[in-house]
Design an enzyme around this catalytic site. Structure first.
Site: not given
Length: 380
Positions: A149, A178, A201, A323
């Site tokens: 990611n 991903q 999402h 994150c």
């Protein structure tokens, strides 16, 4: 506004939002209820499950709904540990996994399990040979992400699967959050992948909903116990509206997928070619990586400074992982690639979706040119 932070989250498309609102208004019932309204909700739930399964060429009995990627990763790893602890307590993963995987592994270590963290090369790719050598008689799981990611490196899942064919008792888990719409992902009977986790999402669906693919015949202990939803493996009233919208989002993002990938690849290549013209730009993503992620640094400029400078021009990028960005820590992936801390703290990520355009990329380069001169003047 130009939104280039799609690896953090994508925007719900108009059609997906319409589905979410329509179901929320008209079928806002509990699918576990015995009355006819509950039957309506249960029917739509199963219809969505079948739609997702068909799109991925798997059985509807292999799709289980969750709250998203973090829950899915936690369930895959801890559920395997609980289910298979009698057979062994050794797990294998990589040093560049998402925190949902790494922190789950760390928690298991505190409970007496042993984890091998495989290193990656300068392109952020794990060694298949190193993985092969790490397998032990007591190994119960291998967990390797599909696409990183932070830098977009694509892991050799097929090659890993070939090795694991010789070890049929080991669960092979893939964090595929991903991957949707970005790379081919073979699941089902002809794939060695046992468990894959997804989050709505990340492909224009709603937040707070996702799903796990669990190959038929493989077992996971449930993490959430209660009412016995999802065949007793994931209790909790299902988010029917979110699930229906996620199913539609998956269908839309997979339609004309090859053309969408080509468009994103062209935009990424254009950005790379233009940014290469600046002497102090360093790249961490490689050309062979995912079509939607470009990670680079401008030497001497911290990542968050670059992010906020672009934000003033209504262009939205990120430091590396969303994150961990608010923790003001450097990229764990770049650290695993032995990138010096002074350079890793300058890393930023541009991440695309199928809604981005070449005109947006050209505007980005125009603004970068201005910022580059400003930062050079300050450093001088």
């Amino acid at each position: 506004m130009i939104y280039f932070d799609n690896s953090a989250t994508t925007q719900m498309t108009e059609g997906v939002l319409e589905t979410f609102l329509k179901v929320s208004q008209s079928i806002n019932w509990n699918p576990s209820s015995l009355h006819s309204l509950g039957d309506q909700a249960a029917g739509l739930l199963q219809q969505s499950r079948q739609q997702i399964a068909s799109l991925l060429s798997v059985s509807s009995q292999e799709i289980f709904f969750t709250s998203g990627g973090t829950e899915g990763d936690n369930w895959a790893i801890k559920g395997t540990a609980i289910e298979k602890s009698f057979y062994g307590k050794h797990l294998i993963t990589t040093t560049i996994e998402h925190p949902a995987v790494k922190e789950s592994m760390h928690q298991l270590e505190q409970l007496g399990f042993e984890v091998t963290y495989l290193p990656v090369d300068k392109k952020g790719i794990v060694s298949v040979e190193a993985l092969k050598k790490a397998i032990r008689p007591d190994t119960i799981m291998v967990s390797v992400m599909a696409i990183n990611n932070e830098i977009g490196s694509i892991q050799p899942l097929t090659e890993i699967g070939e090795i694991l064919k010789e070890h049929p008792s080991i669960h092979f888990h893939v964090d595929a959050v991903q991957a949707i719409g970005k790379m081919p992902l073979l699941l089902g009977e002809n794939s060695r992948i046992d468990i894959a986790t997804f989050s709505g999402h990340k492909f224009h669906g709603p937040k707070g909903v996702g799903f796990v693919y669990l190959k038929k015949g493989r077992k996971l202990a449930p993490l959430l116990n209660g009412g016995g939803q999802e065949a007793g493996l994931r209790s909790g009233t299902e988010n029917v509206a979110g699930i229906a919208a996620m199913g539609k989002a998956l269908r839309l993002v997979l339609s004309d997928m090859a053309e969408k990938q080509r468009t994103q690849r062209k935009i990424k290549d254009y950005l790379t070619e233009e940014l290469q013209k600046y002497p102090k730009v360093v790249f961490f993503s490689n050309k062979e990586g995912a079509p939607h992620i470009l990670c680079y640094a401008l030497k001497g400029i911290r990542g968050e400074v670059m992010v906020h400078a672009f934000e003033k021009q209504e262009i939205y990028i990120s430091t590396t992982s969303a994150c961990s960005s608010r923790n003001k820590t450097s990229s764990s992936t770049l650290g695993a690639m032995n990138v010096p801390e002074s350079l890793a703290t300058s890393a930023v990520r541009v991440s695309l979706s199928d809604t981005n355009t070449m005109d947006e990329a050209k505007q980005f380069i125009k603004e970068f040119d201005v910022l580059y001169d400003q930062f050079q003047a300050i450093n001088a």
